[in-house]
Design an enzyme around this catalytic site. Structure first.
Site, PDB file in Angstrom:
ATOM      1  N   GLY A   1     -28.325  36.726 -46.985  1.00  0.00           N
ATOM      2  CA  GLY A   1     -26.879  36.865 -46.931  1.00  0.00           C
ATOM      3  C   GLY A   1     -26.322  35.832 -45.981  1.00  0.00           C
ATOM      4  O   GLY A   1     -27.052  35.303 -45.128  1.00  0.00           O
TER       5      GLY A   1
ATOM      6  N   GLN B   1     -20.458  31.836 -40.369  1.00  0.00           N
ATOM      7  CA  GLN B   1     -21.756  31.213 -40.073  1.00  0.00           C
ATOM      8  C   GLN B   1     -21.832  29.757 -40.531  1.00  0.00           C
ATOM      9  O   GLN B   1     -22.742  29.041 -40.140  1.00  0.00           O
ATOM     10  CB  GLN B   1     -22.888  32.000 -40.748  1.00  0.00           C
ATOM     11  CG  GLN B   1     -23.082  33.388 -40.162  1.00  0.00           C
ATOM     12  CD  GLN B   1     -24.285  34.046 -40.798  1.00  0.00           C
ATOM     13  OE1 GLN B   1     -24.164  34.678 -41.843  1.00  0.00           O
ATOM     14  NE2 GLN B   1     -25.443  33.888 -40.192  1.00  0.00           N
TER      15      GLN B   1
ATOM     16  N   CYS C   1     -31.245  36.800 -38.455  1.00  0.00           N
ATOM     17  CA  CYS C   1     -29.940  36.215 -38.756  1.00  0.00           C
ATOM     18  C   CYS C   1     -30.073  34.705 -38.698  1.00  0.00           C
ATOM     19  O   CYS C   1     -30.699  34.176 -37.779  1.00  0.00           O
ATOM     20  CB  CYS C   1     -28.930  36.705 -37.720  1.00  0.00           C
ATOM     21  SG  CYS C   1     -27.277  36.061 -37.978  1.00  0.00           S
ATOM     22  N   LEU C   2     -29.471  34.024 -39.665  1.00  0.00           N
ATOM     23  CA  LEU C   2     -29.556  32.561 -39.676  1.00  0.00           C
ATOM     24  C   LEU C   2     -28.862  31.955 -38.456  1.00  0.00           C
ATOM     25  O   LEU C   2     -29.164  30.828 -38.077  1.00  0.00           O
ATOM     26  CB  LEU C   2     -28.941  32.013 -40.968  1.00  0.00           C
ATOM     27  CG  LEU C   2     -29.635  32.459 -42.272  1.00  0.00           C
ATOM     28  CD1 LEU C   2     -28.906  31.893 -43.481  1.00  0.00           C
ATOM     29  CD2 LEU C   2     -31.098  32.063 -42.294  1.00  0.00           C
TER      30      LEU C   2
ATOM     31  N   HIS D   1     -24.563  44.062 -42.094  1.00  0.00           N
ATOM     32  CA  HIS D   1     -24.841  42.893 -41.253  1.00  0.00           C
ATOM     33  C   HIS D   1     -23.788  41.801 -41.485  1.00  0.00           C
ATOM     34  O   HIS D   1     -23.245  41.235 -40.536  1.00  0.00           O
ATOM     35  CB  HIS D   1     -26.254  42.380 -41.565  1.00  0.00           C
ATOM     36  CG  HIS D   1     -26.663  41.152 -40.819  1.00  0.00           C
ATOM     37  ND1 HIS D   1     -27.718  41.144 -39.924  1.00  0.00           N
ATOM     38  CD2 HIS D   1     -26.170  39.890 -40.824  1.00  0.00           C
ATOM     39  CE1 HIS D   1     -27.836  39.919 -39.417  1.00  0.00           C
ATOM     40  NE2 HIS D   1     -26.915  39.133 -39.953  1.00  0.00           N
ATOM     41  N   GLU D   2     -23.505  41.525 -42.768  1.00  0.00           N
ATOM     42  CA  GLU D   2     -22.575  40.428 -43.077  1.00  0.00           C
ATOM     43  C   GLU D   2     -21.133  40.792 -42.714  1.00  0.00           C
ATOM     44  O   GLU D   2     -20.388  39.950 -42.214  1.00  0.00           O
ATOM     45  CB  GLU D   2     -22.676  40.032 -44.552  1.00  0.00           C
ATOM     46  CG  GLU D   2     -24.061  39.541 -44.995  1.00  0.00           C
ATOM     47  CD  GLU D   2     -24.654  38.453 -44.129  1.00  0.00           C
ATOM     48  OE1 GLU D   2     -23.903  37.688 -43.496  1.00  0.00           O
ATOM     49  OE2 GLU D   2     -25.895  38.368 -44.040  1.00  0.00           O
TER      50      GLU D   2
ATOM     51  N   HIS E   1     -20.341  40.174 -39.175  1.00  0.00           N
ATOM     52  CA  HIS E   1     -20.038  38.777 -38.827  1.00  0.00           C
ATOM     53  C   HIS E   1     -18.535  38.497 -38.897  1.00  0.00           C
ATOM     54  O   HIS E   1     -18.024  37.665 -38.149  1.00  0.00           O
ATOM     55  CB  HIS E   1     -20.755  37.814 -39.787  1.00  0.00           C
ATOM     56  CG  HIS E   1     -22.159  37.491 -39.391  1.00  0.00           C
ATOM     57  ND1 HIS E   1     -22.485  36.916 -38.181  1.00  0.00           N
ATOM     58  CD2 HIS E   1     -23.332  37.640 -40.054  1.00  0.00           C
ATOM     59  CE1 HIS E   1     -23.795  36.733 -38.121  1.00  0.00           C
ATOM     60  NE2 HIS E   1     -24.346  37.167 -39.243  1.00  0.00           N
TER      61      HIS E   1
HETATM   62 ZN    ZN Z   1     -26.360  37.139 -39.680  1.00  0.00          ZN
END
Ligand code: ZN
Length: 172
Positions: free
Chosen positions: A49, A54, A103-104, A145-146, A149
């Site tokens: 995701g 991000q 997480c990226l 999670h997304e 953000h």
């Molecule tokens: Zn993330």
């Protein structure tokens, strides 16, 4: 489409509240190109995701896709490519599951994060049509999670116990 540079924790955009996307905006090419580029960037990084902040764009757009052979998250239930504009979690189950997340924007770390085991989310699809999704398990986890953000939150903020924070290589 392009591969986009991923903002990491510490970059202020990761902590900003993202802006809503208007239907008019969705009709113009730059936003559609952004969505395609988010998909490419997520796949390139083996993410499941990604949220627009991000990739340095403070807008309420999330993209999710889980393939059964994802190397970062093997053996999770597959989720087809899902784009949600202005997602709102309408309801969450009161039962929680604790599971590993990374997480990226927080490279090389994993931790065990409690999340509602099921959520109902509404929003728009990439063409501006209303959308409602009932998700459970890993899909519900990725949605939460997304959406976090978009409020400037990362999974580390959700940890009841920092002792589960694990370096990715130790995790493997
Ligand atoms: Zn993330």
């Amino acid at each position: 489409m392009f591969l986009l540079k991923i903002a990491r924790l510490g970059h202020p955009i990761i902590r900003e509240t993202a802006q809503s996307v208007s239907k008019e905006e969705l009709n113009i090419q730059p936003l559609q190109t952004l969505i395609d580029s988010m998909v490419e960037t997520m796949r390139d990084a083996n993410g499941v995701g990604i949220a627009a902040p991000q990739v340095h764009v403070s807008k309420r757009i999330i993209v999710i896709e889980v393939s059964a052979d994802n190397p970062r998250y093997p053996n999770r239930k597959a989720v087809p490519l899902t784009v949600i504009i202005n997602p709102v979690i309408q309801s969450k189950s009161q039962t929680y599951e604790t599971g590993w997340e990374g997480c990226l924007s927080v490279p090389d770390l994993r931790a065990q994060v409690p999340r509602s085991s099921a959520v109902q989310v509404s929003g728009l699809d990439r063409y501006g049509e209303p959308l409602e999704i009932d998700a459970e398990g890993f899909f519900a986890r990725v949605i939460q999670h997304e959406v976090d953000h978009l409020e400037g939150n990362v999974f580390l903020d959700r940890l009841p116990d920092l002792k589960t924070v694990t370096h990715l290589r130790e995790y493997h």
